[in-house]
Motif scaffolding. Structure first.
Motif, PDB file in Angstrom:
ATOM      1  N   ARG A  60       3.910  -7.755  -9.715  1.00 44.63           N
ATOM      2  CA  ARG A  60       2.568  -7.922 -10.287  1.00 44.63           C
ATOM      3  C   ARG A  60       1.630  -8.585  -9.300  1.00 44.63           C
ATOM      4  N   THR A  61       2.112  -9.648  -8.610  1.00 41.11           N
ATOM      5  CA  THR A  61       1.270 -10.367  -7.648  1.00 41.11           C
ATOM      6  C   THR A  61       0.892  -9.477  -6.481  1.00 41.11           C
ATOM      7  N   SER A  62       1.818  -8.672  -6.009  1.00 40.41           N
ATOM      8  CA  SER A  62       1.534  -7.777  -4.879  1.00 40.41           C
ATOM      9  C   SER A  62       0.425  -6.808  -5.232  1.00 40.41           C
ATOM     10  N   VAL A  63       0.482  -6.258  -6.468  1.00 41.01           N
ATOM     11  CA  VAL A  63      -0.552  -5.322  -6.902  1.00 41.01           C
ATOM     12  C   VAL A  63      -1.911  -6.018  -6.998  1.00 41.01           C
ATOM     13  N   GLU A  64      -1.921  -7.226  -7.548  1.00 37.24           N
ATOM     14  CA  GLU A  64      -3.175  -7.963  -7.689  1.00 37.24           C
ATOM     15  C   GLU A  64      -3.786  -8.290  -6.335  1.00 37.24           C
ATOM     16  N   VAL A  65      -2.944  -8.693  -5.370  1.00 39.70           N
ATOM     17  CA  VAL A  65      -3.441  -9.042  -4.037  1.00 39.70           C
ATOM     18  C   VAL A  65      -4.028  -7.812  -3.349  1.00 39.70           C
ATOM     19  N   VAL A  66      -3.332  -6.671  -3.433  1.00 35.94           N
ATOM     20  CA  VAL A  66      -3.833  -5.455  -2.807  1.00 35.94           C
ATOM     21  C   VAL A  66      -5.146  -5.024  -3.458  1.00 35.94           C
ATOM     22  N   GLU A  67      -5.251  -5.209  -4.775  1.00 33.64           N
ATOM     23  CA  GLU A  67      -6.494  -4.877  -5.472  1.00 33.64           C
ATOM     24  C   GLU A  67      -7.641  -5.754  -4.983  1.00 33.64           C
ATOM     25  N   CYS A  68      -7.340  -7.029  -4.724  1.00 31.50           N
ATOM     26  CA  CYS A  68      -8.364  -7.932  -4.182  1.00 31.50           C
ATOM     27  C   CYS A  68      -8.803  -7.498  -2.788  1.00 31.50           C
ATOM     28  N   LEU A  69      -7.857  -7.074  -1.973  1.00 31.93           N
ATOM     29  CA  LEU A  69      -8.202  -6.607  -0.628  1.00 31.93           C
ATOM     30  C   LEU A  69      -9.094  -5.373  -0.697  1.00 31.93           C
ATOM     31  N   ALA A  70      -8.782  -4.477  -1.641  1.00 32.00           N
ATOM     32  CA  ALA A  70      -9.576  -3.254  -1.757  1.00 32.00           C
ATOM     33  C   ALA A  70     -10.997  -3.530  -2.213  1.00 32.00           C
ATOM     34  N   SER A  71     -11.227  -4.671  -2.862  1.00 33.55           N
ATOM     35  CA  SER A  71     -12.571  -4.982  -3.356  1.00 33.55           C
ATOM     36  C   SER A  71     -13.494  -5.532  -2.281  1.00 33.55           C
ATOM     37  N   LEU A  72     -12.956  -5.745  -1.067  1.00 35.11           N
ATOM     38  CA  LEU A  72     -13.782  -6.318   0.007  1.00 35.11           C
ATOM     39  C   LEU A  72     -14.903  -5.372   0.413  1.00 35.11           C
ATOM     40  N   SER A  73     -14.583  -4.089   0.548  1.00 38.49           N
ATOM     41  CA  SER A  73     -15.605  -3.112   0.954  1.00 38.49           C
ATOM     42  C   SER A  73     -15.080  -1.714   0.698  1.00 38.49           C
ATOM     43  N   PRO A  74     -15.973  -0.708   0.610  1.00 40.28           N
ATOM     44  CA  PRO A  74     -15.516   0.673   0.424  1.00 40.28           C
ATOM     45  C   PRO A  74     -14.606   1.150   1.549  1.00 40.28           C
ATOM     46  N   THR A  75     -14.885   0.691   2.769  1.00 42.07           N
ATOM     47  CA  THR A  75     -14.046   1.109   3.897  1.00 42.07           C
ATOM     48  C   THR A  75     -12.631   0.577   3.740  1.00 42.07           C
ATOM     49  N   VAL A  76     -12.544  -0.723   3.364  1.00 39.93           N
ATOM     50  CA  VAL A  76     -11.213  -1.305   3.162  1.00 39.93           C
ATOM     51  C   VAL A  76     -10.505  -0.615   1.993  1.00 39.93           C
ATOM     52  N   ALA A  77     -11.258  -0.281   0.950  1.00 42.79           N
ATOM     53  CA  ALA A  77     -10.668   0.401  -0.199  1.00 42.79           C
ATOM     54  C   ALA A  77     -10.068   1.745   0.208  1.00 42.79           C
ATOM     55  N   MET A  78     -10.767   2.516   1.028  1.00 40.60           N
ATOM     56  CA  MET A  78     -10.238   3.801   1.505  1.00 40.60           C
ATOM     57  C   MET A  78      -8.977   3.603   2.330  1.00 40.60           C
ATOM     58  N   HIS A  79      -8.978   2.538   3.161  1.00 39.39           N
ATOM     59  CA  HIS A  79      -7.806   2.240   3.975  1.00 39.39           C
ATOM     60  C   HIS A  79      -6.618   1.875   3.084  1.00 39.39           C
ATOM     61  N   VAL A  80      -6.883   1.085   2.024  1.00 45.25           N
ATOM     62  CA  VAL A  80      -5.820   0.704   1.094  1.00 45.25           C
ATOM     63  C   VAL A  80      -5.245   1.943   0.404  1.00 45.25           C
ATOM     64  N   ILE A  81      -6.117   2.824  -0.057  1.00 41.71           N
ATOM     65  CA  ILE A  81      -5.648   4.053  -0.725  1.00 41.71           C
ATOM     66  C   ILE A  81      -4.769   4.868   0.204  1.00 41.71           C
ATOM     67  N   ARG A  82      -5.201   5.003   1.467  1.00 44.87           N
ATOM     68  CA  ARG A  82      -4.438   5.800   2.422  1.00 44.87           C
ATOM     69  C   ARG A  82      -3.048   5.203   2.674  1.00 44.87           C
ATOM     70  N   ILE A  83      -2.972   3.874   2.826  1.00 46.97           N
ATOM     71  CA  ILE A  83      -1.690   3.218   3.087  1.00 46.97           C
ATOM     72  C   ILE A  83      -0.766   3.330   1.874  1.00 46.97           C
ATOM     73  N   LEU A  84      -1.318   3.108   0.686  1.00 44.15           N
ATOM     74  CA  LEU A  84      -0.493   3.171  -0.521  1.00 44.15           C
ATOM     75  C   LEU A  84       0.027   4.579  -0.777  1.00 44.15           C
ATOM     76  N   LYS A  85      -0.795   5.595  -0.525  1.00 40.25           N
ATOM     77  CA  LYS A  85      -0.334   6.977  -0.678  1.00 40.25           C
ATOM     78  C   LYS A  85       0.800   7.288   0.294  1.00 40.25           C
ATOM     79  N   LYS A  86       0.628   6.829   1.517  1.00 42.03           N
ATOM     80  CA  LYS A  86       1.647   7.100   2.533  1.00 42.03           C
ATOM     81  C   LYS A  86       2.966   6.427   2.176  1.00 42.03           C
ATOM     82  N   ALA A  87       2.881   5.189   1.646  1.00 39.98           N
ATOM     83  CA  ALA A  87       4.094   4.449   1.280  1.00 39.98           C
ATOM     84  C   ALA A  87       4.635   4.869  -0.087  1.00 39.98           C
ATOM     85  N   ASN A  88       3.852   5.646  -0.845  1.00 39.84           N
ATOM     86  CA  ASN A  88       4.258   6.121  -2.162  1.00 39.84           C
ATOM     87  C   ASN A  88       4.564   4.964  -3.114  1.00 39.84           C
TER      88      ASN A  88
END
Length: 877
Positions: A60-88
């Motif tokens: 749960r904490t890992s998901v919350e932290v990653v969600e916080c990172l994605a809220s920094l900017s649209p660019t960071v959010a796209m990077h987060v989506i790409r990494i999470l998709k790759k890691a499945n």
């Protein structure tokens, strides 16, 4: 918050922080999965519960932290989506981020993950997260619904986008449901808005006449009807009430019926016709299968359905059939049964035949007959996988009725069609110029074989061996290498041939080209040309004295024309008299039933290498076919095996006699040792028969195979030792053979055992011991009884027993002399036998008074002495 602050103050550290959170999530998820699959006892339960709570906190904490990172900017959010998709990982978070970005990628992501979940729900976490997180599910439904509404209001008619949104909505509703809230993301509001949006997104504007075969709107059209049916299944009021006044119910009905009754292409007509047929007949399971298969783009839809789907789809099926006028459904269903639609895809007719319960001939029979009798239609549907389904269902519909069962395709018409096929024009596969005739023949052939499979005792079945099955399979295989659409038909025909003529399928699998240079030649060699070539080479002044040219022509013709046609003409030529007059007519079926007819070929056929090889090749294929026929028609397996053993014994006897006597060779070759003048193909056939058919060698020995034939078999066929146990048992039972027959069999058994001792020492030793015992038991017959003339002992046929036994004894002593002194086991057996024979000779000599008897005993003793010297002189005789 600390990690978020670190990432905000140092953007370069974002990637490292993100990967750390992903790694922590993956390790915790792996540990949780392992723990759930491990059995836990009561003592460890408390400790496991504590660790499980900690693991869930990490996830749960890992998901919350990653969600916080994605809220920094649209660019960071796209990077987060790409990494999470790759890691499945974190599928739910990825979907939430895509929804927040209002990207249609959310629809694609839903399709990818939910289609993956259709086979096994534990392979994708998104399915589980959507089922557990009501808010996430509602947001996903709301997003897809609103995107569809926006698309049709903005007049954004992008067919790929429409198909994507409709399919994602259908999958989401199927797996998660419509929800029970009153917001625009669940319940009746969601159903009403979504159904109206789907109905309006792809306006229907094609007329009912001159429809194209396919249209760009076909996929959205199918997805729209599937979406309506799935929504009806998941929306409870439809199952409880049929009140059209409910807006959501009305929207579902309008969405479905507007698409069902207004197809825009022949492809859409067929889809609508299939659904109409299911609704008319109440075939809910088939309706669910088609909807599910369209939704998941999968042919294995039946394996992925849920148990609760059947009652829901049944209820929806009854409701739709009651709401839509029956005349409209029948009209729509009949549009899929027109020749235009059937030529595109005959699946509608096939499904109608499967559901048909009519006990008399009807329009479906006429429809199948019109298809199979029309070459143009056959050429159009032959590449369609449902063509095989149509044929099978047509036969099944016929045999479900009371007798008589008269098939559409009759034997005589099919044989006439086979005779009209231009085989020389399809050397490289089915061509456009010949596709119509061959397509009709192939489809009718599949029908005839399918009928034979269901009704083998019917008087209207075909004789499969009278048809070019092998050539048709080869033709489909060759055509399938260029066009994969022939694969389904080839598989179906091959399966039917495996049932009726397994020897043909086996021959194709084992077949190798004997002369690759002949393939693709400029001119096709007809069966008649082969027959004439054989007739010419059998003449005394032949231009082809070896027959090799005739053999090459035979192989070439076999690759182009039906094997049954080529082989029949060739056999008729070989069985003709010396004056070139034809013998009586033989059909290929009669040759398959009695392959021994080939052994009646005249001597000149055997003497030429090429014609002999042709004869043996045909004999080999006929033996395989005859074996299948005997197995099918015999009352028991034992009867079939007895017949085949007797048949093979005759064939082996004839081939061995021809080879060992030099009959198949000419001139000075007759005096050459066997190794230098053997026929490789003859050896191959005899070897395969003896290896495959246990007991053939025993039958030959029991019948009294000549000594030279035994020599030839021992020389070339090492697998003759496989019959060792049977020969041993035969020698051990004195009641089965006469005295001379036992000694003859013992002589052959000893020769086989000594020559091939290295292949199986235990079998060979037992056979040697049995043979030696027979030799010792027959000593009295060799020297004759004392006090009476030797010539008194005779067989029923008048042969002198003493003379026969004497010959066999000296032959066995000669065999013993071939034992290697290094072979201790056989050497000891031989020495023991020689010692006993020498002792009997001395005893008989002392009591004998006649010179002739003394001379014979001396000759035996001297032969024993010679053998002893060959074995190393171990005995003092």
């Amino acid at each position: 918050m600390l990690i978020k602050a670190m990432a905000a103050n140092c953007p370069a550290a974002t990637q490292g922080l993100l990967r750390g959170c992903v790694s922590a999530y993956q390790l915790a998820d792996k540990f949780e999965t392992m723990s759930s699959n491990t059995a836990i006892n009561h003592i460890e339960e408390v400790e496991h519960t504590g660790k499980s709570s900690q693991i869930k906190d990490i996830i749960r904490t890992s998901v919350e932290v990653v969600e916080c990172l994605a809220s920094l900017s649209p660019t960071v959010a796209m990077h987060v989506i790409r990494i999470l998709k790759k890691a499945n990982v974190m599928d739910g978070l990825v979907l939430s981020l895509l929804i927040k970005r209002e990207s249609t990628d959310a629809a694609s992501y839903l399709i990818d993950k939910l289609v993956l979940s259709s086979g096994a729900t534990d392979t994708s976490r998104l399915y589980k997260e959507l089922a557990e997180d009501k808010e996430l599910a509602e947001n996903a439904r709301r997003f897809i619904s609103q995107r569809m509404i926006i698309s049709y209001k903005a007049d954004d008619i992008n067919l790929d986008k429409i198909s994507l949104l409709t399919k994602s909505y259908t999958l989401l509703v199927y797996f998660i449901g419509v929800g029970s809230g009153s917001s625009d993301g669940s319940g009746s509001k969601l159903v009403e808005d979504s159904m109206n949006a789907i109905r309006l997104m792809a306006p229907l504007h094609c007329s009912d006449t001159n429809l194209p075969a396919k249209y760009t709107n076909d996929d959205p059209y199918k997805n729209a009807m599937c979406a309506a049916i799935v929504t009806c299944c998941r929306y409870p009021p439809i199952g409880d009430s049929s009140d059209r006044s409910v807006p959501a119910v009305k929207a579902c009905l309008e969405c479905f019926s507007s698409h069902l009754l207004h197809p825009e292409s022949i492809e859409s007509v067929i889809f609508s016709s299939r659904l109409s047929g299911f609704l008319i007949d109440g075939d809910a399971k088939s309706l669910l299968s088609v909807v599910y298969g369209t939704m998941l783009s999968s042919s294995n839809s039946n394996e992925c359905q849920k148990e609760e789907d059947v009652p829901q789809i049944t209820s929806v099926c009854h409701w739709l059939s009651s709401e839509i006028e029956s005349d409209q459904l029948k009209t729509m269903h009949s549009r899929g049964m027109t020749m235009t639609s059937l030529a595109h895809d005959p699946i509608v007719a096939a499904e109608a035949m499967r559901r048909s319960a009519i006990q008399t001939t009807n329009e479906l029979d006429d429809l199948a007959k019109s298809i199979l009798s029309d070459q143009d239609t056959c050429a159009k549907i032959i590449k369609i996988s449902s063509a095989v389904t149509l044929i099978k269902e047509s036969v099944s519909m016929l045999v479900r009725r009371p007798e008589p069962h008269i098939p559409i395709v009759l034997p005589l018409s099919l044989e006439r069609l086979a005779q009209a096929l231009p085989w020389k024009e399809v050397m490289n596969g089915i061509q456009e110029s010949t596709s119509h005739l061959f397509s009709q023949f192939i489809l009718q052939l599949v029908y005839a074989l399918e009928f034979l499979k269901h009704q083998p005792d019917s008087p209207f079945v075909v004789s499969p061996r009278s048809l070019p099955l092998k050539e048709t399979l080869d033709l489909l295989d060759l055509s399938g290498q260029k066009d994969s659409d022939y694969k389904d038909l080839h598989t179906a025909l091959k399966d039917l041939c495996s049932v009726h003529c397994p020897d043909i399928v086996k021959a194709i699998q084992q077949e190798e080209s004997d002369d690759d240079e002949l393939v693709g030649g400029k001119h096709a060699i007809t069966p008649t040309m082969v027959s004439e070539a054989i007739r010419e080479c059998l003449n005394e002044d032949a231009v082809d004295p070896s027959g090799l040219r005739a053999e090459r022509m035979f192989l070439h013709s076999r690759q182009i024309f039906p094997q049954l046609e080529v082989d029949t003409l060739v056999v008729m030529e070989m069985l003709s008299d010396d004056d070139n007059s034809r013998s009586k007519y033989f059909s290929y079926v009669s040759l398959c039933k009695d392959p021994l007819l080939l052994l009646k070929a005249r001597a000149s056929v055997w003497k030429l290498r090429g014609t002999r090889r042709i004869l043996l090749k045909i004999l080999d294929s006929l033996m395989l076919a005859n074996e299948c026929i005997a197995t099918e028609q015999s009352s028991s397996q034992i009867v079939a095996q007895d017949y085949l053993t007797s048949r093979d014994a005759i064939i082996v006897r004839c081939i061995v006699f021809a080879c060992q006597s030099g009959f198949t060779f000419s001139g000075c070759e007759n005096e050459v040792i066997p190794r230098a003048r053997h026929c490789a193909l003859c050896v191959s056939i005899v070897q395969s028969i003896i290896l495959k058919r246990r007991g053939v060698m025993t039958v030959l020995i029991r019948q009294g195979l000549p000594e030279k034939c035994i020599d030839w078999i021992v020389e070339f066929i090492p697998d003759c030792l496989s019959d060792g146990p049977i020969i041993t048992a035969l020698l051990s039972d004195k009641s089965l053979l006469s005295a001379t027959e036992r000694l003859n069999a013992a002589s052959a058994g000893l020769q086989i055992a000594v020559a091939h001792y290295h292949l199986d020492e235990s079998i060979a030793k037992e056979l040697v011991v049995a043979s030696m015992n027979v030799l010792l038991d027959s000593f009295t017959l060799v020297v004759g009884p004392m006090g009476i003339p030797v010539s008194v002992l005779r067989e029923e046929n008048g042969q002198d027993i003493t003379s026969i036994c004497k010959t066999e004894m000296f032959h066995m002593l000669k065999t013993l002399s071939t034992i290697s002194p290094k072979n201790i086991d056989l050497k000891n057996e031989a020495c023991s036998t020689l010692s006993k024979i020498s002792a009997m000779c001395k005893s008989e000599n002392a009591a004998s008074s006649t010179p002739r008897r003394k001379a014979l005993l001396k000759e035996i003793w001297e032969r024993c002495l010679f053998v002893n010297s060959k074995l190393g002189g171990a005995l003092q005789l």
